[in-house]
Each structure stands twice: as C-alpha cells, then as structure tokens.
Design a protein around this motif. Sequence first.
Motif, short mmCIF file in Angstrom:
data_model
loop_
_atom_site.label_atom_id
_atom_site.label_comp_id
_atom_site.label_asym_id
_atom_site.label_seq_id
_atom_site.Cartn_x
_atom_site.Cartn_y
_atom_site.Cartn_z
N PHE A 151 -55.54 -78.66 -41.15
CA PHE A 151 -54.96 -79.70 -40.31
C PHE A 151 -54.89 -79.25 -38.86
O PHE A 151 -55.12 -80.02 -37.95
CB PHE A 151 -53.56 -80.08 -40.80
N THR A 152 -54.56 -77.98 -38.69
CA THR A 152 -54.48 -77.44 -37.33
C THR A 152 -55.83 -77.56 -36.64
O THR A 152 -55.92 -78.01 -35.50
CB THR A 152 -54.04 -75.96 -37.36
N PHE B 221 -42.35 -74.56 -36.95
CA PHE B 221 -41.95 -75.79 -37.63
C PHE B 221 -40.44 -75.91 -37.65
O PHE B 221 -39.72 -74.91 -37.60
CB PHE B 221 -42.49 -75.80 -39.07
N SER B 222 -39.97 -77.14 -37.76
CA SER B 222 -38.52 -77.37 -37.86
C SER B 222 -38.04 -76.93 -39.24
O SER B 222 -38.81 -76.93 -40.21
CB SER B 222 -38.23 -78.86 -37.66
N PHE C 35 -56.64 -81.19 -35.97
CA PHE C 35 -55.77 -81.68 -34.91
C PHE C 35 -56.24 -81.17 -33.54
O PHE C 35 -56.33 -81.93 -32.58
CB PHE C 35 -54.33 -81.22 -35.17
N ILE D 205 -52.52 -76.35 -44.02
CA ILE D 205 -51.99 -76.32 -42.65
C ILE D 205 -53.05 -75.81 -41.67
O ILE D 205 -53.23 -76.36 -40.59
CB ILE D 205 -50.70 -75.46 -42.57
N PHE E 40 -47.00 -70.61 -36.31
CA PHE E 40 -46.51 -71.99 -36.37
C PHE E 40 -45.02 -72.06 -36.09
O PHE E 40 -44.25 -71.21 -36.56
CB PHE E 40 -46.78 -72.59 -37.76
N ARG F 253 -52.01 -81.13 -25.69
CA ARG F 253 -50.69 -81.69 -25.41
C ARG F 253 -49.77 -81.62 -26.63
O ARG F 253 -48.59 -81.92 -26.56
CB ARG F 253 -50.82 -83.17 -25.00
N GLY F 254 -50.38 -81.29 -27.79
CA GLY F 254 -49.58 -81.31 -29.02
C GLY F 254 -49.42 -82.71 -29.58
O GLY F 254 -48.64 -82.95 -30.49
N MET F 255 -50.17 -83.65 -28.97
CA MET F 255 -50.14 -85.04 -29.42
C MET F 255 -51.58 -85.55 -29.48
O MET F 255 -52.38 -85.20 -28.62
CB MET F 255 -49.39 -85.93 -28.41
N ILE F 256 -51.87 -86.38 -30.46
CA ILE F 256 -53.20 -87.00 -30.47
C ILE F 256 -53.07 -88.50 -30.69
O ILE F 256 -52.08 -88.98 -31.24
CB ILE F 256 -54.10 -86.43 -31.59
N THR F 257 -54.09 -89.23 -30.25
CA THR F 257 -54.16 -90.67 -30.50
C THR F 257 -55.34 -90.89 -31.44
O THR F 257 -56.43 -90.37 -31.20
CB THR F 257 -54.35 -91.44 -29.17
N ILE F 258 -55.08 -91.60 -32.50
CA ILE F 258 -56.05 -91.62 -33.59
C ILE F 258 -56.04 -92.96 -34.31
O ILE F 258 -54.99 -93.60 -34.43
CB ILE F 258 -55.72 -90.43 -34.55
#
Lengths: 183, 183
Positions: free
Chosen positions: A152-153, A117-118, A156, A149, A115, A164-169
């Motif tokens: 969720f991974t 993460f920031s 996701f 985590i 992972f 893309r590392g993005m989802i629409t939900i």
Amino acid sequence: MYGQQGYGQAPQGGISPEIQNWFTMVDKDRSGQINYQELKSALVNGQGEHFSDTACKLMIGMFDPNKTGSIGINEFSQLYYYINQWLGVFKTYDRDQSGGIEENELAQALQQMGFRFSPDFIKFLIQKSDLQNHRVMSVDQFIVVCVQIQRFTEAFRTKDTEQRGMITIGFEEFLNIALNCTT
Amino acid sequence: MYGQQGYGQAPQGGISPEIQNWFTMVDKDRSGQINYQELKSALVNGQGEHFSDTACKLMIGMFDPNKTGSIGINEFSQLYYYINQWLGVFKTYDRDQSGGIEENELAQALQQMGFRFSPDFIKFLIQKSDLQNHRVMSVDQFIVVCVQIQRFTEAFRTKDTEQRGMITIGFEEFLNIALNCTT
C-alpha cells in the motif's frame, strides 16, 4: 558445508541439500511444484496453527510472477530464505517469546520500519488478526500485515507525487489498488 | 410445513427444523457456536472445493457484530439465508451452469449491480480468483468480490461527499479502509 549459512541470507549459487529436502517434503504430490495448500501444510505458527491461506497465497504469489499459482524449487529456495527473514524479524519484536506479537510490540515493529500510525490503527490491526481475544498477532498474520502495508505504501507513493501524504483517486483505481495489495 | 419457503427469504419467527439440523451438522464440536473452520468444512463450491478461509471469515464476520469469531444459531439462521441468496444470484449469471462465472458473465453481473468497470478491471478480478487458468470465478470467490466491492463503494461514498467519483485521502485512512473492507 563450509562456513555458516547466515540467518535469512540468500544462498550463493545452487540449491542446498537442506532446501532440496524441504522442497521434497513440502511437494506432497511430487509435481515438482508447490502450491499454497502444500506450503500451508508445512508451516505452523507460534500458536500451533497452520499458516493462514491468505499468508500462503501471498507468499507463493510473491515468487510466482507468471501467476501460475505454484512455484518450482528455485523460487522455493528464495521463499525459504524470505520466510526465515520474517521469522527473524518477528522473534526480535516478540520480546516475551510468547509466539505472538502484542500491541506495544507491533507498534514498535512498525515504528522501526518507518511507519507512524495512530494507537487506534495499531489496535485495529491486532483486532483484525485476533478475532477472539484482540490481543496477539501470530507470525503469519504479521507477515501478511507487513507485506500489505509495504504494498500500500508503494502504491500510495506512486500517486502521492508531491509527497503530501494525501492522494486524490477515482473509484476503480482505488478498488484496484486495494484489491491488488490484499490477497 | 405449510407453503414454500421462498428462495433466500428470511424465516418468519423462530428457527426452522431445517436450519436447526444444518446448525447441528456444522457445529462439530457441539459448542453451540460456529466458527469459520466449521462453516468451511460444511460448504463446497461448484469446483468441488471447500469455500475459502477468506469467504468463511467474511461471512461469519458479517453476522458477528461483537467480533467473537463465531456465531450462534440465530445469526446462523440469517447467514443461511444470506448464502442461499448469493447462490441464487450466482446461478443466474452462471448461464452455462458450469459452476463457475466467466469474464463476460461477471461483467454482466457487476453491470446489473450498477457498476461500470473497465474490461481490464474485470479481467483482473477473474485473474485474482483463478490463479492457474485466469478463466473462472467460483461462488465463494464471487461472494467475496461482491461483498468487498460493496464495502469499498460505501466507504468511498462516505468520502466522496460531492459525488465526483474522486476522493482525496491520507495514507492511514486509505490503509484503514482497504484493510477494513478486505478480510
């Protein structure tokens, strides 16, 4: 017993006497089943506290596919090795052997799990675990965070079909994933 | 005292003797602060069990902006009325006065709060609360579910600027919302 039981390794056939003894100790009401309260009273973290309700419910839930809220000795046997595996991972990252993982140790652990993460997110995870001092995460909290985590991974990824590392939900779906992955 | 303190109404100036007595009873270690364990040992739900750790942490957290993990008497005074309000809501929907909310009662409660969830989602919420029988939700679980749903709704709305009921979101942000809204 012949040979040495590997650290965190699942038993090969049958229930070992060690597991049987543990099970009998944990199963205080002699019901033949262990619920989260019984598990909780048997587990202590490096801070000298019992594992949290959340951690115990989460772990029972992982070996309780029918959602009965308790597990028998066969499931317990799997859980026992599972917990030992996590203890092993935890000790690897708890370099100063303090019984708690600090910010840089957690960052390293999550990075080695793949992972990125920031720093703010790592801080947030520690803060959420250590409400008083915002400094360390205990082993039961570490297990909860890692399992959440991971879940969720997976959830996701199922949605992120194009990676893309993005989802629409939608809202209910979002709620469903969030509440399903947390205990 | 003059007049009658309204149900769930915040006190008008000062701490009432009733609150003071409660606070002293709950603050077992006489630290002048109440943490979630102290709150837990003071609260029992309609099933004869103590409130869950999750519920107590969640409620302390709502009145503990500095995240110290404990609250003083002024915050406790707010929390006291807050809990009474939730008890009032719960009793309204617990029509059969069983001490637990069932599926149709929960569906009605959430609908009247403005949510339109699918029957499957309502079932999922009950199942998650009542691991053994999948039938009822206790008052502390009800509080947790309602607060979590409210928080998720706010977080979702912030992202859903066009009010489409859909959001596009990255992994860390998704995790952050999910872990932030649950305790």
